[in-house]
Write a protein that holds these residues in place. Structure first.
Motif, PDB file in Angstrom:
ATOM      1  N   GLU A  32     -16.897   3.912  -2.207  1.00  4.36           N
ATOM      2  CA  GLU A  32     -15.697   3.294  -1.644  1.00  4.36           C
ATOM      3  C   GLU A  32     -15.100   2.345  -2.676  1.00  4.36           C
ATOM      4  O   GLU A  32     -15.791   1.906  -3.610  1.00  4.36           O
ATOM      5  CB  GLU A  32     -16.012   2.511  -0.368  1.00  4.36           C
ATOM      6  CG  GLU A  32     -16.348   3.353   0.825  1.00  4.36           C
ATOM      7  CD  GLU A  32     -16.457   2.530   2.099  1.00  4.36           C
ATOM      8  OE1 GLU A  32     -15.866   2.923   3.104  1.00  4.36           O
ATOM      9  OE2 GLU A  32     -17.141   1.487   2.075  1.00  4.36           O
ATOM     10  N   THR A  33     -13.826   2.032  -2.483  1.00  2.20           N
ATOM     11  CA  THR A  33     -13.162   1.055  -3.339  1.00  2.20           C
ATOM     12  C   THR A  33     -12.664  -0.099  -2.485  1.00  2.20           C
ATOM     13  O   THR A  33     -11.918   0.103  -1.523  1.00  2.20           O
ATOM     14  CB  THR A  33     -11.970   1.685  -4.087  1.00  2.20           C
ATOM     15  OG1 THR A  33     -12.436   2.756  -4.909  1.00  2.20           O
ATOM     16  CG2 THR A  33     -11.291   0.640  -4.963  1.00  2.20           C
ATOM     17  N   LEU A  34     -13.113  -1.299  -2.802  1.00  3.48           N
ATOM     18  CA  LEU A  34     -12.659  -2.506  -2.115  1.00  3.48           C
ATOM     19  C   LEU A  34     -11.619  -3.193  -2.973  1.00  3.48           C
ATOM     20  O   LEU A  34     -11.809  -3.367  -4.185  1.00  3.48           O
ATOM     21  CB  LEU A  34     -13.826  -3.456  -1.865  1.00  3.48           C
ATOM     22  CG  LEU A  34     -14.898  -2.984  -0.881  1.00  3.48           C
ATOM     23  CD1 LEU A  34     -16.017  -4.022  -0.794  1.00  3.48           C
ATOM     24  CD2 LEU A  34     -14.306  -2.751   0.501  1.00  3.48           C
ATOM     25  N   VAL A  35     -10.515  -3.578  -2.343  1.00 10.48           N
ATOM     26  CA  VAL A  35      -9.409  -4.205  -3.066  1.00 10.48           C
ATOM     27  C   VAL A  35      -9.082  -5.545  -2.427  1.00 10.48           C
ATOM     28  O   VAL A  35      -8.915  -5.638  -1.213  1.00 10.48           O
ATOM     29  CB  VAL A  35      -8.154  -3.310  -3.063  1.00 10.48           C
ATOM     30  CG1 VAL A  35      -7.024  -3.989  -3.836  1.00 10.48           C
ATOM     31  CG2 VAL A  35      -8.464  -1.946  -3.657  1.00 10.48           C
ATOM     32  N   LYS A  37      -6.262  -8.531  -2.493  1.00  7.99           N
ATOM     33  CA  LYS A  37      -4.907  -8.832  -2.954  1.00  7.99           C
ATOM     34  C   LYS A  37      -4.507 -10.238  -2.529  1.00  7.99           C
ATOM     35  O   LYS A  37      -5.005 -10.760  -1.527  1.00  7.99           O
ATOM     36  CB  LYS A  37      -3.904  -7.827  -2.376  1.00  7.99           C
ATOM     37  CG  LYS A  37      -4.102  -6.386  -2.823  1.00  7.99           C
ATOM     38  CD  LYS A  37      -3.037  -5.473  -2.225  1.00  7.99           C
ATOM     39  CE  LYS A  37      -3.196  -4.036  -2.678  1.00  7.99           C
ATOM     40  NZ  LYS A  37      -2.154  -3.154  -2.100  1.00  7.99           N
ATOM     41  N   ILE A  43      -3.114  -7.287  -6.999  1.00  9.12           N
ATOM     42  CA  ILE A  43      -4.550  -7.056  -6.954  1.00  9.12           C
ATOM     43  C   ILE A  43      -5.271  -8.164  -7.728  1.00  9.12           C
ATOM     44  O   ILE A  43      -5.019  -8.375  -8.914  1.00  9.12           O
ATOM     45  CB  ILE A  43      -4.920  -5.683  -7.540  1.00  9.12           C
ATOM     46  CG1 ILE A  43      -4.319  -4.561  -6.664  1.00  9.12           C
ATOM     47  CG2 ILE A  43      -6.438  -5.524  -7.626  1.00  9.12           C
ATOM     48  CD1 ILE A  43      -4.584  -3.169  -7.193  1.00  9.12           C
ATOM     49  N   GLU A  45      -8.885  -8.561  -7.279  1.00 14.96           N
ATOM     50  CA  GLU A  45     -10.212  -8.025  -7.574  1.00 14.96           C
ATOM     51  C   GLU A  45     -10.303  -6.607  -7.051  1.00 14.96           C
ATOM     52  O   GLU A  45      -9.743  -6.275  -5.999  1.00 14.96           O
ATOM     53  CB  GLU A  45     -11.289  -8.891  -6.922  1.00 14.96           C
ATOM     54  CG  GLU A  45     -12.723  -8.531  -7.256  1.00 14.96           C
ATOM     55  CD  GLU A  45     -13.121  -8.897  -8.673  1.00 14.96           C
ATOM     56  OE1 GLU A  45     -13.187  -7.973  -9.508  1.00 14.96           O
ATOM     57  OE2 GLU A  45     -13.343 -10.095  -8.941  1.00 14.96           O
ATOM     58  N   LEU A  46     -11.016  -5.765  -7.768  1.00 12.75           N
ATOM     59  CA  LEU A  46     -11.220  -4.385  -7.355  1.00 12.75           C
ATOM     60  C   LEU A  46     -12.672  -4.013  -7.625  1.00 12.75           C
ATOM     61  O   LEU A  46     -13.186  -4.250  -8.720  1.00 12.75           O
ATOM     62  CB  LEU A  46     -10.270  -3.447  -8.105  1.00 12.75           C
ATOM     63  CG  LEU A  46     -10.259  -1.968  -7.668  1.00 12.75           C
ATOM     64  CD1 LEU A  46      -8.869  -1.387  -7.828  1.00 12.75           C
ATOM     65  CD2 LEU A  46     -11.276  -1.157  -8.465  1.00 12.75           C
ATOM     66  N   LEU A  47     -13.325  -3.446  -6.624  1.00 13.00           N
ATOM     67  CA  LEU A  47     -14.735  -3.101  -6.739  1.00 13.00           C
ATOM     68  C   LEU A  47     -14.979  -1.709  -6.197  1.00 13.00           C
ATOM     69  O   LEU A  47     -14.561  -1.389  -5.085  1.00 13.00           O
ATOM     70  CB  LEU A  47     -15.596  -4.111  -5.964  1.00 13.00           C
ATOM     71  CG  LEU A  47     -17.071  -3.737  -5.749  1.00 13.00           C
ATOM     72  CD1 LEU A  47     -17.804  -3.686  -7.094  1.00 13.00           C
ATOM     73  CD2 LEU A  47     -17.739  -4.716  -4.795  1.00 13.00           C
ATOM     74  N   ARG A  48     -15.656  -0.883  -6.976  1.00 12.78           N
ATOM     75  CA  ARG A  48     -16.063   0.436  -6.509  1.00 12.78           C
ATOM     76  C   ARG A  48     -17.549   0.392  -6.170  1.00 12.78           C
ATOM     77  O   ARG A  48     -18.376   0.047  -7.014  1.00 12.78           O
ATOM     78  CB  ARG A  48     -15.803   1.511  -7.571  1.00 12.78           C
ATOM     79  CG  ARG A  48     -16.263   2.913  -7.128  1.00 12.78           C
ATOM     80  CD  ARG A  48     -15.821   3.972  -8.097  1.00 12.78           C
ATOM     81  NE  ARG A  48     -14.383   4.143  -8.079  1.00 12.78           N
ATOM     82  CZ  ARG A  48     -13.722   4.871  -7.173  1.00 12.78           C
ATOM     83  NH1 ARG A  48     -14.388   5.487  -6.204  1.00 12.78           N
ATOM     84  NH2 ARG A  48     -12.419   4.986  -7.220  1.00 12.78           N
TER      85      ARG A  48
END
Length: 244
Positions: A32-35, A37, A43, A45-48
């Motif tokens: 999953e990808t957590l975003v 904003k 954006i 932070e972005l975390l996979r």
């Protein structure tokens, strides 16, 4: 508002309708990808994430994300933060103790089913209440999650009796595990919801009408004066006998 240097834990579930809870769950079976904003839609932070069992993703001091089994919600992702988290949640070793066990024939404490089952006493040694909901109690060290404790808050200094009858019920404040104790002796394991072993005690073969108490060092002491729900001393035993 998150104070400077502070942390905010956000629970994620689609099973609860609450403005303070994110209306979605996180998958442990797929990526999953957590975003994150800001108000302007940018954006931050972005975390996979990737499939894992009993692991968390934590950002290091160097700004790198890594998988870890040392969760620290609300605290910094360091060994010190882990210790502070365990202390604050009552999961630090010695905070909640298995203080007394009765696994042989007893005629002192009757349950609501008009029986005299085995029992375990849990004791909160801390100066603040601890929510034991989701913690586990087991008579098999190889299966620490054998029985999950239902809704239970242990107040400071409180001793709570858990009947080990095998009934697996929780009614009117009376709690029964899904297993019974062996009078031949065994090991009991108390685990926090984090999977941390909080206490582990071993008792030998039991004689009828006797119990085992455990001191702060975990030493097992045989006694003919059980004190379920009371301090483990002779005065408390006499008070319990008077009460019954």
């Amino acid at each position: 508002v998150i104070a400077a240097g502070g942390y905010l834990t956000v629970f994620c579930t689609d099973q609860v309708s609450d403005p303070k809870v994110a209306p979605f769950g996180l998958s442990r079976l797929r990526e999953e990808t957590l975003v994150l904003k800001n108000r302007q839609g940018q954006i931050v932070e972005l975390l996979r994430t990737y499939p894992n069992e009993n692991m968390a993703m934590a950002i290091t001091a160097e700004g790198q994300w890594e998988a870890t089994d040392l969760v620290t919600p609300g605290f910094e992702n360091t060994p010190q933060g882990r210790s502070l988290f365990l202390l604050s949640s009552g999961t630090d070793v010695g905070g909640i103790r298995i203080s007394e066990v009765m696994a042989a024939d007893q005629l002192l404490l009757k349950d609501s089913f008009d029986r005299f089952p085995d029992w375990v006493e849990l004791y909160n040694t801390l100066d603040y209440p601890v929510d034991l909901s989701g913690w586990c109690l087991s008579d098999d060290p190889a299966q620490p999650r054998k029985w999950i404790i239902p809704d239970m808050i242990l107040e400071p200094g409180q001793r709570k009796i858990v009947f080990c009858s095998g009934r697996d019920v929780n009614a009117d404040g009376e709690i029964h595990t899904g297993f019974a104790l062996s009078s031949g002796g065994e090991t009991l394991v108390l685990s926090a919801w984090t999977g941390e072993t909080v206490d582990c005690v071993t008792f030998p073969k039991s004689e009828a009408h006797t119990a085992f108490v455990f001191d702060e060092q975990g030493q097992c002491i045989n006694t003919a004066c059980p004190t379920p729900g009371y301090p483990n001393d002779e005065e408390s035993y006499l008070a319990l006998c008077d009460a019954n």
